[in-house]
Design a protein around this motif. Structure first.
Motif, mmCIF file in Angstrom:
data_model
loop_
_atom_site.group_PDB
_atom_site.id
_atom_site.type_symbol
_atom_site.label_atom_id
_atom_site.label_comp_id
_atom_site.label_asym_id
_atom_site.label_seq_id
_atom_site.Cartn_x
_atom_site.Cartn_y
_atom_site.Cartn_z
ATOM 1 N N LEU A 1 13.712 1.115 -15.882
ATOM 2 C CA LEU A 1 15.144 1.388 -16.037
ATOM 3 C C LEU A 1 15.389 2.850 -16.411
ATOM 4 C CD1 LEU A 1 16.197 -1.915 -17.872
ATOM 5 C CD2 LEU A 1 16.637 -1.296 -15.494
ATOM 6 N N GLU A 2 14.512 3.415 -17.241
ATOM 7 C CA GLU A 2 14.626 4.841 -17.571
ATOM 8 C C GLU A 2 14.355 5.715 -16.337
ATOM 9 O OE1 GLU A 2 11.901 5.544 -20.740
ATOM 10 O OE2 GLU A 2 12.988 4.266 -22.163
ATOM 11 N N SER A 3 13.375 5.285 -15.518
ATOM 12 C CA SER A 3 13.040 6.037 -14.303
ATOM 13 C C SER A 3 14.191 6.042 -13.313
ATOM 14 C CB SER A 3 11.788 5.448 -13.647
ATOM 15 O OG SER A 3 10.670 5.580 -14.499
ATOM 16 N N LEU A 4 14.969 4.968 -13.281
ATOM 17 C CA LEU A 4 16.155 4.914 -12.424
ATOM 18 C C LEU A 4 17.158 5.994 -12.829
ATOM 19 C CD1 LEU A 4 16.891 1.098 -12.002
ATOM 20 C CD2 LEU A 4 16.661 2.747 -10.147
ATOM 21 N N GLU A 5 17.400 6.121 -14.127
ATOM 22 C CA GLU A 5 18.335 7.144 -14.610
ATOM 23 C C GLU A 5 17.806 8.542 -14.304
ATOM 24 O OE1 GLU A 5 21.389 6.473 -15.698
ATOM 25 O OE2 GLU A 5 20.832 4.412 -15.209
ATOM 26 N N GLU B 1 0.854 -1.190 0.000
ATOM 27 C CA GLU B 1 0.000 0.000 0.000
ATOM 28 C C GLU B 1 0.896 1.249 0.000
ATOM 29 O OE1 GLU B 1 -3.243 -0.107 -0.182
ATOM 30 O OE2 GLU B 1 -3.395 -2.297 0.003
ATOM 31 N N LEU B 2 0.295 2.402 -0.299
ATOM 32 C CA LEU B 2 1.057 3.651 -0.355
ATOM 33 C C LEU B 2 1.760 3.948 0.971
ATOM 34 C CD1 LEU B 2 1.896 6.148 -1.931
ATOM 35 C CD2 LEU B 2 -0.219 7.270 -1.189
ATOM 36 N N THR B 3 1.082 3.669 2.087
ATOM 37 C CA THR B 3 1.695 3.933 3.400
ATOM 38 C C THR B 3 2.935 3.069 3.614
ATOM 39 O OG1 THR B 3 0.160 2.326 4.364
ATOM 40 C CG2 THR B 3 -0.439 4.661 4.534
ATOM 41 N N GLU B 4 2.877 1.837 3.104
ATOM 42 C CA GLU B 4 4.037 0.942 3.223
ATOM 43 C C GLU B 4 5.198 1.441 2.364
ATOM 44 O OE1 GLU B 4 2.607 -3.521 3.825
ATOM 45 O OE2 GLU B 4 1.511 -2.556 2.182
ATOM 46 N N ILE B 5 4.869 2.000 1.206
ATOM 47 C CA ILE B 5 5.910 2.554 0.330
ATOM 48 C C ILE B 5 6.565 3.767 0.994
ATOM 49 C CG2 ILE B 5 6.297 3.775 -1.857
ATOM 50 C CD1 ILE B 5 4.320 1.850 -3.145
ATOM 51 N N VAL B 6 5.742 4.615 1.641
ATOM 52 C CA VAL B 6 6.275 5.775 2.367
ATOM 53 C C VAL B 6 7.228 5.317 3.472
ATOM 54 C CG1 VAL B 6 5.683 7.691 3.907
ATOM 55 C CG2 VAL B 6 4.336 7.294 1.835
ATOM 56 N N ASN B 7 6.843 4.269 4.185
ATOM 57 C CA ASN B 7 7.710 3.712 5.240
ATOM 58 C C ASN B 7 9.005 3.147 4.653
ATOM 59 O OD1 ASN B 7 5.979 4.339 7.361
ATOM 60 N ND2 ASN B 7 4.856 2.400 7.190
ATOM 61 N N ALA B 8 8.886 2.540 3.475
ATOM 62 C CA ALA B 8 10.081 2.000 2.810
ATOM 63 C C ALA B 8 11.034 3.127 2.444
ATOM 64 C CB ALA B 8 9.682 1.209 1.569
ATOM 65 N N ILE B 9 10.475 4.266 2.002
ATOM 66 C CA ILE B 9 11.302 5.423 1.642
ATOM 67 C C ILE B 9 12.066 5.936 2.867
ATOM 68 C CG2 ILE B 9 11.246 7.847 0.886
ATOM 69 C CD1 ILE B 9 8.840 6.995 -0.920
ATOM 70 N N ILE C 1 7.808 1.727 -10.304
ATOM 71 C CA ILE C 1 8.130 0.304 -10.197
ATOM 72 C C ILE C 1 6.851 -0.498 -9.863
ATOM 73 C CG2 ILE C 1 9.355 -1.398 -8.783
ATOM 74 C CD1 ILE C 1 11.651 0.660 -8.552
ATOM 75 N N LYS C 2 6.076 0.010 -8.920
ATOM 76 C CA LYS C 2 4.855 -0.688 -8.491
ATOM 77 C C LYS C 2 3.865 -0.822 -9.656
ATOM 78 C CE LYS C 2 0.898 -0.164 -5.329
ATOM 79 N NZ LYS C 2 0.796 -1.594 -4.942
ATOM 80 N N VAL D 1 11.666 12.177 -5.034
ATOM 81 C CA VAL D 1 12.314 11.384 -6.083
ATOM 82 C C VAL D 1 12.058 9.899 -5.866
ATOM 83 C CG1 VAL D 1 14.564 10.681 -7.029
ATOM 84 C CG2 VAL D 1 14.105 13.089 -6.573
ATOM 85 N N MET D 2 12.234 9.456 -4.620
ATOM 86 C CA MET D 2 12.062 8.034 -4.325
ATOM 87 C C MET D 2 10.608 7.601 -4.457
ATOM 88 S SD MET D 2 15.087 7.057 -3.973
ATOM 89 C CE MET D 2 14.647 5.354 -3.636
ATOM 90 N N GLU D 3 9.674 8.471 -4.058
ATOM 91 C CA GLU D 3 8.249 8.122 -4.169
ATOM 92 C C GLU D 3 7.848 7.953 -5.631
ATOM 93 O OE1 GLU D 3 3.881 9.963 -2.947
ATOM 94 O OE2 GLU D 3 5.633 10.483 -1.730
ATOM 95 N N LEU D 4 8.286 8.857 -6.487
ATOM 96 C CA LEU D 4 7.981 8.749 -7.916
ATOM 97 C C LEU D 4 8.583 7.476 -8.513
ATOM 98 C CD1 LEU D 4 8.520 12.470 -9.020
ATOM 99 C CD2 LEU D 4 6.346 11.220 -8.976
#
Length: 331
Positions: free
Chosen positions: A301-305, A232-240, A328-329, A320-323
């Motif tokens: 891969l383009e988003s990583l660059e 979920e989005l909240t889990e992604i925020v915690n991962a960031i 990826i998700k 940057v990390m959230e985008l």
């Protein structure tokens, strides 16, 4: 300490150095240019040892046994001088004047040459380079200067035109892996991952193989990539927030993601498991290959660059990390 015969790769440079030493055709100034960890310091040290050795081998390699060699190994050979600087990102004109210009006319203490090694020479200010230039233009016959650079292009043309340029190339992956497994006794799977990340850089491969911190980052990233589709989005925020702890190593984090999706792409295109780096995660690689389209993987891969470029431009880290993670998700 090893001699030239024990160095992995750089055969052309080693052959050049040995010929110069044996034929007594040594230049007064050399630039050793290569990325961090490529072996510049090692080659400069071995070159200096060979020049000062009192019982040199017939191929030009240092004996490793004489007084000079023993001193050089311990970094206390009086005629091999390593230039230091107080400011972290600049070698100032005073550094060059005090340690080279005002010292070079004093004859060697006990050796045929007086050798100056300048690590991070691309940090020299313009004034420092101009101060060094006169010494390079009119050196005493016994003086030899090694400039170690990651980016020789930033040096003044008047400096580079008076130096012999030795460019260090990437080492073949097979040689790097062989060294890690045979000399450092790194297991096959771990060596494979280190080689994939090192991209031909032996110093980086050794650092990764011996770094617990890197393994910690790698495990964090893999756990995220395995389960991000269900998060979920909240889990992604915690991962960031967790990634924020590794901010100084975020390039390693990005490399892990890139190699993961390279594995996904290779498996999707070829079904060849032998080329998969994260072979212990094959179940998840196969599952991701089934879910993701070629276009989706390319977009990741383009988003990583793009993320790397944004961070270099000091865009907000969390944004940057959230985008990136949402891309990826979604793919």
């Amino acid at each position: 300490m090893s001699g030239f015969k024990d160095v992995v790769g750089h055969n052309d440079i080693i052959q050049y150095i040995q010929n110069a030493v044996v034929k007594d055709k040594v230049s007064h100034a050399y630039i050793l240019n290569g990325e961090k960890g490529s072996g510049k310091r090692l080659l400069a040290k071995l070159f200096a040892m060979s020049l000062q050795c009192s019982d040199r081998e017939t191929d030009g390699d240092a004996c490793g046994r004489c007084q000079s060699c023993k001193q050089a190994v311990n970094d206390n050979q009086p005629d091999i001088i390593r230039i230091t600087h107080e400011k972290p990102n600049t070698i100032s004109v005073d550094d060059i004047r005090q340690q080279i210009v005002n010292d070079v006319d004093i004859k060697p203490y006990s050796s045929p040459y007086k050798i100056y090694i300048i690590p991070q020479a691309d940090m020299m200010s313009v004034q420092a380079q101009n101060a060094l230039l006169k010494t390079i233009e009119e050196p005493p016959e016994y003086a030899v200067i090694f400039l170690l650079t990651e980016n020789a292009e930033v040096l003044l043309p008047t400096i580079t035109s008076r130096c012999v340029m030795l460019k260090l190339r990437n080492i073949k992956d097979t040689l790097v892996k062989k060294y890690l497994m045979e000399q450092m006794e790194i297991p096959d799977y771990k060596a494979e991952i280190c080689v994939a990340f090192a991209q031909g850089n032996m110093g980086r491969a050794i650092m990764l193989a011996t770094s617990d911190h890197f393994n910690e980052i790698k495990e964090e990233a893999i756990q995220l990539l395995k389960y991000i589709n269900e998060m979920e989005l909240t889990e992604i925020v915690n991962a960031i927030k967790k990634i924020q702890e590794y901010k100084l190593d975020v390039s390693d984090y990005f490399d892990i993601i890139a190699i993961w999706y390279r594995d996904v792409l290779i498996y999707k295109a070829t079904r060849n498991v032998d080329r998969v780096v994260f072979s212990d995660q094959l179940k998840f690689i196969k599952e991701q290959a089934r879910k993701s389209s070629y276009e989706g993987i390319e977009l990741i891969l383009e988003s990583l660059e793009t993320a790397k470029a944004r961070l270099k431009a000091n865009v907000n880290f969390d944004l940057v990390m959230e985008l990136l993670l949402l891309t990826i998700k979604e793919n």
